[in-house]
Each structure stands twice: as structure tokens, then as C-alpha cells.
Design an enzyme around this catalytic site. Structure first.
Site, PDB file in Angstrom:
ATOM      1  CG  ASP A 195       1.639  -5.116 -11.986  1.00 23.65           C
ATOM      2  OD1 ASP A 195       2.880  -5.173 -12.116  1.00 23.65           O
ATOM      3  OD2 ASP A 195       0.972  -4.114 -12.304  1.00 23.65           O
ATOM      4  N   GLY A 242       4.199   0.152 -12.096  1.00 25.89           N
ATOM      5  CA  GLY A 242       3.257  -0.916 -11.817  1.00 25.89           C
ATOM      6  C   GLY A 242       2.710  -0.773 -10.406  1.00 25.89           C
ATOM      7  CD  GLU A 243       4.998  -0.988  -6.340  1.00 24.08           C
ATOM      8  OE1 GLU A 243       4.441  -0.153  -5.588  1.00 24.08           O
ATOM      9  OE2 GLU A 243       6.222  -1.199  -6.322  1.00 24.08           O
ATOM     10  N   GLY A 244      -0.085  -0.732  -9.384  1.00 28.48           N
ATOM     11  CA  GLY A 244      -1.343  -0.007  -9.310  1.00 28.48           C
ATOM     12  C   GLY A 244      -1.145   1.469  -9.023  1.00 28.48           C
ATOM     13  CB  ILE A 275       1.112   0.518  -4.409  1.00 30.65           C
ATOM     14  CG1 ILE A 275      -0.413   0.457  -4.561  1.00 30.65           C
ATOM     15  CG2 ILE A 275       1.622  -0.638  -3.570  1.00 30.65           C
ATOM     16  CD1 ILE A 275      -1.005   1.539  -5.430  1.00 30.65           C
TER      17      ILE A 275
END
Length: 350
Positions: A178, A319-321, A101
């Protein structure tokens, strides 16, 4: 478990501005191109007008990725192939600019803020990491509720406050990220609960098939879904099956919608959070932009439940955006095209 939602109502979300959307549709018909030539980008331009209440909607110039981190007690029951300590390590990696990210956000000109809302391991002060810990992780959804309703509400409030602060500081597009080992188990349970789908339908491998196998993870999710059937309110469902970072994401989405600021939804964790947010503050999902379609099965179920059509499909599941971050240039391009393209030449001007 029952919460008196009447004493703690969540702020209402304004509807999309239908007049601005109609103006956007009309404006597209006068751009210098064949009708419908920009396809989904035209739909996105109309949606942005509805979210912001402006036509043409301004192109985001200051996108901010807010990554919420939290741990899950269900990891101790074999929900993940990785230990909970990895969450704290990943928080440090994002802080140092070394996570996916971090790389993607720099590529698209977005700022990254990390928020510790429920990491289990102790964290030293780190650059760009906000200490907002509600609890040291959640309890295990294998045996009971993940959180108390009070903890869930506090985590939602963290997300709402962080979003409001970022908007006040100039953020004009929010991306929710996240970090949390075991969070795909909680997300699957939440999506199953809100979308009324079975554990078999919503359970995927997440960050890696756990030691007990996918069948074991599915049984954990099924147990949590069954427990939510006794919950009468959305906040109780969130507390029963969710995670602290998921609750904070729900708060971020609600605050963005309430303030008419575009927000981009990432994968399965963000999808679970938006299911909760839309139940807590109806209309929140209508403001959302689905950045991508995660390869986790529950992600598509959440998108269908929420009525969202993702912009990208890259087989991502990090994830992580990350997937949402990659969609930022599309959002900017849709807004700029509607605002800056020339008028269609009139008769005798060609």
C-alpha cells in the site's frame, strides 16, 4: 447507507483442504529430524497444503508484490504529518526502484507492480505503474463516507482483476502492498469497525504524529467508527471508513483465496483490508499468511480478530508490503523442507 448485496454477491472462497493438511502433518512425522523440530515452519507447511490443496505444497517461485496507491481526504482535516502529494512522489520512487519495497523485493526475487487506484495528484505514465484510478482520492471520513458503495465495489474489482491477471501470468504467491498518506487513519477506523474496538485502542501514530496530535487523530477515527454503526453490510462499512487502495487490497486477497494461491499479509493497512475481505467473502482470512506484526496497535487487533499469527516481529510500520515481502523466504523454506527433506531412517538404517 445500504447496499443490496444480493444483486452483487462476491464469489465464495473454498475452505482449506483438510485432507491435504492431514497428509502434511503425517509427512512431517516421517522427515529426518526430531518431532516438531521445525516449529512454526511445520505449521506453515501444513497451512500451505490446506491453501493449495496439495501435499506437499509447491514452494513459491514467482512471488509478486502488488502495491495499491490511493489518497485520503481526511489528510485535509489534519490526519497526517505529511501532505497528500507525498503519495504520488512515493509511487514514482517505487517505479524507479528506490523504495524499501523495491529493495526488499529484489533481495527475495519478487516482482513489483504498482497500481494507481486512487491517487489524488496527476501522474505521468511511469514504468511498472498501472493506471486503474477509480477516483481522485476519497472524501474525508471526518465529515462523511469516504466512498460511495459503487466506488468501493469498483476498487475491490480492480484488486480482484489485477490478482487474477498476475495468477494467470504465473504468480504463485501474492503480497499486497500500500501507498497512501493518511491511510493509517482509515485503516484504524475500519479495524475498529470490524473488530468492534474503540478509537483509543486502534489509533497509532502512523507515518508520524499529525500536526493536531494523536488525540486529534483519535477523534477522527472515533467519528468514522461511529458512522459505520449505521452500515448494515460489509461493503457499506468499507465505503464509509476505508480507502480505495484498501478496497483494492481486499479484492486481491479474495481473488488469491478463491484461486488457492498463497498470499502474505503485511501491516495495518493490509490487516484492515483483510478484515473487509473476510467479511465480504467469509473464509478469505483462513487462507492468509501473516508476514509480520506491525508496531501500529490496530495491526495486532486485526490479527487477533482474523485469527492470524505473524511470522516476524521486527517493529516495522512502513507499509508498502515490506514486512510481508521479508516473509517470502520463510514460506519458501517451509514448503521446500516438507517436500525435499529425506525420510526418517527406519530401524537398522542408522
Amino acid at each position: 447507507m445500504k447496499t443490496d448485496m444480493g444483486s452483487h454477491p462476491f464469489p465464495s472462497v473454498p475452505p482449506l483442504d483438510v485432507q491435504a493438511m492431514e497428509l502434511a502433518r503425517q509427512r512431517w512425522t516421517t522427515r529426518a529430524m526430531p518431532p516438531g523440530a521445525l516449529g512454526r515452519l511445520q505449521e506453515l507447511g501444513v497451512h500451505l497444503a490446506g491453501v493449495t490443496g496439495r501435499c506437499p505444497a509447491p514452494a513459491p517461485r514467482n512471488p509478486v508484490v502488488v502495491v495499491f496507491a490511493g489518497d485520503h481526504g481526511v489528510v485535509a482535516d489534519g490526519a497526517s504529518a505529511w501532505p497528500s502529494e507525498i503519495t504520488a512522489a512515493m509511487v514514482a520512487t517505487v517505479s524507479q526502484g528506490g523504495a524499501a519495497i523495491s529493495v526488499f523485493a529484489e533481495a527475495v526475487g519478487a516482482e513489483v507492480v504498482v497500481v494507481d487506484v486512487g491517487v489524488k495528484s496527476p501522474l505521468e505514465p511511469l514504468p511498472n505503474v498501472r493506471a486503474e484510478r477509480v477516483a481522485d482520492g476519497t472524501a474525508s471520513i471526518a465529515t462523511g463516507a469516504a466512498m460511495t458503495p459503487e466506488q468501493a465495489e469498483a476498487a475491490v474489482a480492480v484488486g480482484t482483476r489485477i490478482a487474477s491477471e498476475q495468477i494467470e501470468a504465473g504468480a504463485d504467491c501474492l503480497i499486497g502492498g500500500d501507498l497512501g498518506i493518511g491511510n493509517t487513519t482509515a485503516a484504524a477506523a475500519l479495524i475498529g469497525a470490524f473488530a468492534r474496538r474503540s478509537a483509543h485502542e486502534v489509533t497509532g501514530s502512523g507515518a508520524g504524529v499529525p500536526a493536531g496530535g494523536l488525540d486529534h487523530k483519535c477523534r477522527l477515527v472515533a467519528s468514522a467508527i461511529r458512522r459505520t454503526e449505521d452500515c448494515l453490510e460489509p461493503l457499506d462499512k468499507l465505503a464509509s471508513a476505508g480507502g480505495l487502495e484498501i478496497a483494492a487490497l481486499a479484492g486481491l486477497f479474495m481473488a488469491a483465496a478463491q484461486n488457492r494461491v498463497p498470499y502474505i499479509v503485511d501491516g495495518v493497512i493490509a490487516g484492515a483490508a483483510l478484515c473487509a475481505a473476510d467479511a465480504l467473502a467469509p473464509g478469505t482470512a483462513a487462507h492468509g499468511i501473516a508476514g509480520h506484526r506491525s508496531s501500529e496497535p490496530a495491526a495486532s487487533i486485526a490479527l487477533d480478530h482474523l485469527g492470524l499469527n505473524p511470522l516476524l516481529d521486527l517493529n516495522l510500520r512502513l507499509g508498502e508490503g515490506t514486512g510481508a515481502c521479508l516473509a517470502i523466504p520463510l514460506v519458501q523454506s517451509a514448503a521446500r523442507a516438507l517436500a525435499e527433506m529425506a525420510d526418517l531412517p527406519g530401524p537398522g538404517q542408522v
